[in-house]
Structures are given as C-alpha cells and as structure tokens.
Design a protein around this motif. Structure first.
Motif, PDB file in Angstrom:
ATOM      1  N   ASP A 119       0.853  -1.089   0.126  1.00 40.76           N
ATOM      2  CA  ASP A 119      -0.059   0.052   0.081  1.00 40.76           C
ATOM      3  C   ASP A 119       0.830   1.389  -0.123  1.00 40.76           C
ATOM      4  N   TRP A 120       2.038   1.103   0.354  1.00 42.71           N
ATOM      5  CA  TRP A 120       2.949   2.357   0.644  1.00 42.71           C
ATOM      6  C   TRP A 120       2.907   3.541  -0.556  1.00 42.71           C
ATOM      7  N   THR A 121       3.100   3.114  -1.724  1.00 40.72           N
ATOM      8  CA  THR A 121       2.929   3.972  -2.842  1.00 40.72           C
ATOM      9  C   THR A 121       1.652   4.639  -2.941  1.00 40.72           C
ATOM     10  N   ASP A 122       0.653   4.085  -3.015  1.00 43.04           N
ATOM     11  CA  ASP A 122      -0.646   4.590  -2.984  1.00 43.04           C
ATOM     12  C   ASP A 122      -0.822   5.642  -1.650  1.00 43.04           C
ATOM     13  N   CYS A 123      -0.353   5.045  -0.529  1.00 43.59           N
ATOM     14  CA  CYS A 123      -0.501   5.882   0.700  1.00 43.59           C
ATOM     15  C   CYS A 123       0.350   7.175   0.600  1.00 43.59           C
ATOM     16  N   ALA A 124       1.431   6.962  -0.060  1.00 43.30           N
ATOM     17  CA  ALA A 124       2.341   8.255  -0.426  1.00 43.30           C
ATOM     18  C   ALA A 124       1.734   9.065  -1.319  1.00 43.30           C
ATOM     19  N   HIS A 150       6.912  -1.155  16.476  1.00 48.03           N
ATOM     20  CA  HIS A 150       5.465  -1.204  16.945  1.00 48.03           C
ATOM     21  C   HIS A 150       4.681  -0.279  16.267  1.00 48.03           C
ATOM     22  N   PHE A 151       4.788  -0.294  14.883  1.00 45.08           N
ATOM     23  CA  PHE A 151       3.874   0.417  13.945  1.00 45.08           C
ATOM     24  C   PHE A 151       2.452  -0.077  13.911  1.00 45.08           C
ATOM     25  N   LEU A 152       1.578   0.932  13.732  1.00 44.94           N
ATOM     26  CA  LEU A 152       0.234   0.679  13.584  1.00 44.94           C
ATOM     27  C   LEU A 152      -0.264   1.436  12.662  1.00 44.94           C
ATOM     28  N   GLY A 153      -0.475   1.271  11.345  1.00 44.72           N
ATOM     29  CA  GLY A 153      -1.177   2.079  10.167  1.00 44.72           C
ATOM     30  C   GLY A 153      -2.403   1.431   9.736  1.00 44.72           C
ATOM     31  N   MET A 174      -6.233   7.873   6.240  1.00 49.19           N
ATOM     32  CA  MET A 174      -5.243   6.945   6.578  1.00 49.19           C
ATOM     33  C   MET A 174      -4.734   7.586   8.218  1.00 49.19           C
ATOM     34  N   ALA A 175      -4.257   6.686   8.905  1.00 47.66           N
ATOM     35  CA  ALA A 175      -3.753   6.739  10.189  1.00 47.66           C
ATOM     36  C   ALA A 175      -2.647   5.947  10.392  1.00 47.66           C
ATOM     37  N   PHE A 176      -1.511   6.628  10.735  1.00 44.65           N
ATOM     38  CA  PHE A 176      -0.278   6.027  10.791  1.00 44.65           C
ATOM     39  C   PHE A 176       0.496   6.360  12.109  1.00 44.65           C
ATOM     40  N   LEU A 182       1.460   9.584  14.179  1.00 44.16           N
ATOM     41  CA  LEU A 182       2.360  10.456  13.589  1.00 44.16           C
ATOM     42  C   LEU A 182       1.587  11.154  12.180  1.00 44.16           C
ATOM     43  N   GLU A 183       0.865  10.472  11.435  1.00 47.60           N
ATOM     44  CA  GLU A 183      -0.095  11.056  10.271  1.00 47.60           C
ATOM     45  C   GLU A 183      -1.145  10.681  10.413  1.00 47.60           C
ATOM     46  N   PHE A 184      -2.155  11.541  10.057  1.00 46.85           N
ATOM     47  CA  PHE A 184      -3.594  11.436  10.087  1.00 46.85           C
ATOM     48  C   PHE A 184      -4.189  12.036   9.020  1.00 46.85           C
ATOM     49  N   CYS A 185      -4.935  11.599   8.159  1.00 42.65           N
ATOM     50  CA  CYS A 185      -5.609  12.592   7.077  1.00 42.65           C
ATOM     51  C   CYS A 185      -6.782  12.042   6.410  1.00 42.65           C
ATOM     52  N   VAL A 186      -7.876  12.677   6.010  1.00 39.18           N
ATOM     53  CA  VAL A 186      -8.801  12.329   5.393  1.00 39.18           C
ATOM     54  C   VAL A 186      -8.699  13.177   3.850  1.00 39.18           C
ATOM     55  N   ALA A 187      -9.309  12.540   2.863  1.00 41.15           N
ATOM     56  CA  ALA A 187      -9.439  13.047   1.488  1.00 41.15           C
ATOM     57  C   ALA A 187     -10.003  14.378   1.802  1.00 41.15           C
TER      58      ALA A 187
END
Length: 147
Positions: free
Chosen positions: A12-17, A50-53, A65-67, A82-87
């Motif tokens: 998912d990383w590329t789409d998340c970026a 201990h990442f949870l995304g 997304m929530a990372f 660390l990161e949280f956003c909605v379209a």
C-alpha cells in the motif's frame, strides 16, 4: 458510505504516499511533498517498531489514513499518531471519526493506555481532535530547533 478500514501492508505504501501528498500539499497545509519525499515518510513511519497503520477505503480508493506507533512510557504503552488525514473532498462524512474509532478499538485491545499527536494550533484539525476526545496537554509543549 461503504468505507472499509484495514491495516496497511507494504504493497500500500506507494498509494498511501500519493494520498498523503495530495492531502498535505492542498490547503490548509500547503506543504511541498514530492512523490519521493512522501514515499520516504510513509516508509519511515511504517518501519518504526510497533507500527500500526490503518487505511480507510471506499472501494479501491484510499479516503483516509492513520499511521503511528506504540512505545513504552513507564509502566504503560502509549501510541503516537504520526500522520492522520482524510481526503479533502471527503471530509465531514464521518471517515475520520470512523478511522479513529477503529484505531482506538485496536489500541485498547493491545493494552495501549494513551494516544497523542501533534497538529497545527487553532485549525480545523485541532477542532476535530478535540471533538474526538483529545485535549491540549497541560504539562507538555512541543519544542523544536532548526539546523
């Protein structure tokens, strides 16, 4: 709203970026993420111990997304969001609230005692977090030094 929320995986990383870059390069943030810097940010977050995304999807489209990651603090585990956003085009539809509800459920099940984050002062983001039960810490202040 047929939103599904799931844990992110490396595929998912590329789409998340791309999603991250779109969200934070637009108002009110007006940041200057490139495809490369956004992908590096996502990868750095995801490689933290201990990442949870989580990602919220509408069909195959990422809409939120929530990372973050958990860390020990004395006898408790705390989660740093660390990161949280909605379209940008999907805000005020309940996606962010649903994402946080799912995140809270997972964190509580894992024994995490506290969640914290950083955001810009006096913004819609601050108001959103306050509505979701976050508060301004009476003890802590963010300090920074530029090199």
């Amino acid at each position: 709203m047929s939103i599904t929320i799931r844990e992110t995986v490396p595929a998912d990383w590329t789409d998340c970026a791309d999603f991250f870059m779109e969200a934070f390069n637009a108002p009110p943030w007006n940041e200057a993420w490139t495809a490369n810097s956004a992908l590096q940010r996502i990868a750095d977050c995801a490689r933290t111990p201990h990442f949870l995304g989580l990602i919220a999807e509408d069909g195959a489209e990422i809409v939120g997304m929530a990372f973050g990651y958990s860390q020990r603090y004395q006898e408790e585990m705390h989660y740093f969001l660390l990161e949280f956003c909605v379209a940008n085009t999907r805000q005020r539809e309940g996606i962010g609230s649903s994402l946080l509800t799912d995140l809270h459920r997972r964190l509580q099940a894992a024994g995490v005692a506290r969640i914290y984050t950083l955001t810009a002062r006096d913004t819609a983001a601050q108001s959103f977090y306050e509505k979701e039960g976050f508060y301004l810490s009476p003890k802590m202040v963010m300090m920074a030094r530029r090199y």
